[in-house]
Design a protein around this motif. Structure first.
Motif, PDB file in Angstrom:
ATOM      1  N   ILE A   8       0.796  -1.207   0.061  1.00  0.00           N
ATOM      2  CA  ILE A   8      -0.009  -0.074   0.063  1.00  0.00           C
ATOM      3  C   ILE A   8       0.816   1.242  -0.045  1.00  0.00           C
ATOM      4  O   ILE A   8       1.592   1.603   1.159  1.00  0.00           O
ATOM      5  N   PRO A   9       0.971   1.919  -1.312  1.00  0.00           N
ATOM      6  CA  PRO A   9       1.743   3.145  -1.354  1.00  0.00           C
ATOM      7  C   PRO A   9       0.828   4.286  -0.634  1.00  0.00           C
ATOM      8  O   PRO A   9      -0.041   4.176  -0.577  1.00  0.00           O
ATOM      9  N   THR A  10       1.801   5.309   0.046  1.00  0.00           N
ATOM     10  CA  THR A  10       1.007   6.350   0.770  1.00  0.00           C
ATOM     11  C   THR A  10       2.145   7.477   0.830  1.00  0.00           C
ATOM     12  O   THR A  10       3.098   7.416   0.420  1.00  0.00           O
ATOM     13  N   SER A  11       1.269   8.700   0.610  1.00  0.00           N
ATOM     14  CA  SER A  11       1.696   9.893   0.572  1.00  0.00           C
ATOM     15  C   SER A  11       2.168  10.715   1.971  1.00  0.00           C
ATOM     16  O   SER A  11       2.801  11.619   2.147  1.00  0.00           O
ATOM     17  N   ASP A  12       1.634   9.669   2.828  1.00  0.00           N
ATOM     18  CA  ASP A  12       1.539  10.378   4.331  1.00  0.00           C
ATOM     19  C   ASP A  12       1.766   8.915   5.295  1.00  0.00           C
ATOM     20  O   ASP A  12       0.760   8.513   5.504  1.00  0.00           O
ATOM     21  N   ASN A  14       2.637   8.601   8.330  1.00  0.00           N
ATOM     22  CA  ASN A  14       2.334   8.777   9.657  1.00  0.00           C
ATOM     23  C   ASN A  14       0.765   8.660   9.690  1.00  0.00           C
ATOM     24  O   ASN A  14       0.314   7.728  10.670  1.00  0.00           O
ATOM     25  N   ALA A  15       0.032   9.245   8.950  1.00  0.00           N
ATOM     26  CA  ALA A  15      -1.591   9.091   8.621  1.00  0.00           C
ATOM     27  C   ALA A  15      -1.901   7.795   8.618  1.00  0.00           C
ATOM     28  O   ALA A  15      -2.794   7.273   8.925  1.00  0.00           O
ATOM     29  N   SER A  16      -1.249   7.172   7.418  1.00  0.00           N
ATOM     30  CA  SER A  16      -1.671   5.733   7.185  1.00  0.00           C
ATOM     31  C   SER A  16      -1.471   4.855   8.264  1.00  0.00           C
ATOM     32  O   SER A  16      -2.068   3.852   8.479  1.00  0.00           O
ATOM     33  N   LEU A  17      -0.357   5.033   8.837  1.00  0.00           N
ATOM     34  CA  LEU A  17       0.149   4.119   9.868  1.00  0.00           C
ATOM     35  C   LEU A  17      -0.769   4.383  11.262  1.00  0.00           C
ATOM     36  O   LEU A  17      -1.262   3.358  11.683  1.00  0.00           O
ATOM     37  N   ALA A  18      -1.263   5.398  11.427  1.00  0.00           N
ATOM     38  CA  ALA A  18      -2.261   5.720  12.574  1.00  0.00           C
ATOM     39  C   ALA A  18      -3.650   5.176  12.212  1.00  0.00           C
ATOM     40  O   ALA A  18      -4.162   4.392  12.985  1.00  0.00           O
ATOM     41  N   LEU A  19      -3.958   5.132  10.950  1.00  0.00           N
ATOM     42  CA  LEU A  19      -5.237   4.442  10.619  1.00  0.00           C
ATOM     43  C   LEU A  19      -5.090   2.790  10.522  1.00  0.00           C
ATOM     44  O   LEU A  19      -6.078   2.367  11.430  1.00  0.00           O
ATOM     45  N   ASN A  53       7.904   5.649  -0.341  1.00  0.00           N
ATOM     46  CA  ASN A  53       9.018   5.675  -1.124  1.00  0.00           C
ATOM     47  C   ASN A  53       8.306   6.369  -2.803  1.00  0.00           C
ATOM     48  O   ASN A  53       9.002   7.153  -3.164  1.00  0.00           O
ATOM     49  N   ASP A  54       7.408   5.667  -3.333  1.00  0.00           N
ATOM     50  CA  ASP A  54       6.732   6.046  -4.326  1.00  0.00           C
ATOM     51  C   ASP A  54       5.291   5.977  -3.957  1.00  0.00           C
ATOM     52  O   ASP A  54       4.498   5.054  -4.461  1.00  0.00           O
ATOM     53  N   PRO A  55       4.671   7.357  -3.909  1.00  0.00           N
ATOM     54  CA  PRO A  55       3.108   7.336  -3.598  1.00  0.00           C
ATOM     55  C   PRO A  55       2.402   6.980  -4.760  1.00  0.00           C
ATOM     56  O   PRO A  55       1.336   6.749  -4.536  1.00  0.00           O
TER      57      PRO A  55
END
Length: 116
Positions: A8-12, A14-19, A53-55
């Protein structure tokens, strides 16, 4: 072939981890630098890999095989090559697209054992 991760690529991160960790109850398993975190849902062997690394990279399953080179040579014709096999830390990886458009990542951990 074994399903190891859902990438799961992410641009944030910390926000993805929190979810996933705090909101959905996943357990953090490991980190690689400041851009990659693996988690698991209790009771499941499959891991979710959050990666910043590559959102823009496509999300998809990561399957582990004994040899990416062998898989690539024998892959079903229906799998289109997106990225040819290439060395990564601990092994090799290739990326394919299936006929319906989904992306599949294939990796091996062939050089991981050599380091140990």
């Amino acid at each position: 072939m074994k399903l190891e991760f859902l990438f799961i690529p992410t641009s944030d991160l910390n926000a993805s981890l929190a979810l996933y960790r705090d909101g959905l109850g996943f357990t953090e398993l490991w980190r690689e630098g400041d851009a990659t975190v693996a988690l698991t849902l209790p009771g499941s062997e499959v891991q979710v890999m959050l990666d910043a690394n590559d959102p823009q990279a496509p999300a998809g399953p990561i399957f582990v095989v004994e040899s990416v080179t062998d898989f690539h040579a024998k892959r079903p014709e229906a799998l289109s090559v997106i990225e040819e096999p290439a060395d990564i830390p601990g092994g090799a990886m290739a990326t394919y697209q299936e006929p319906g458009g989904a992306v599949l990542y294939i990796l091996d951990q062939s050089t991981d054992a050599e380091a140990g």
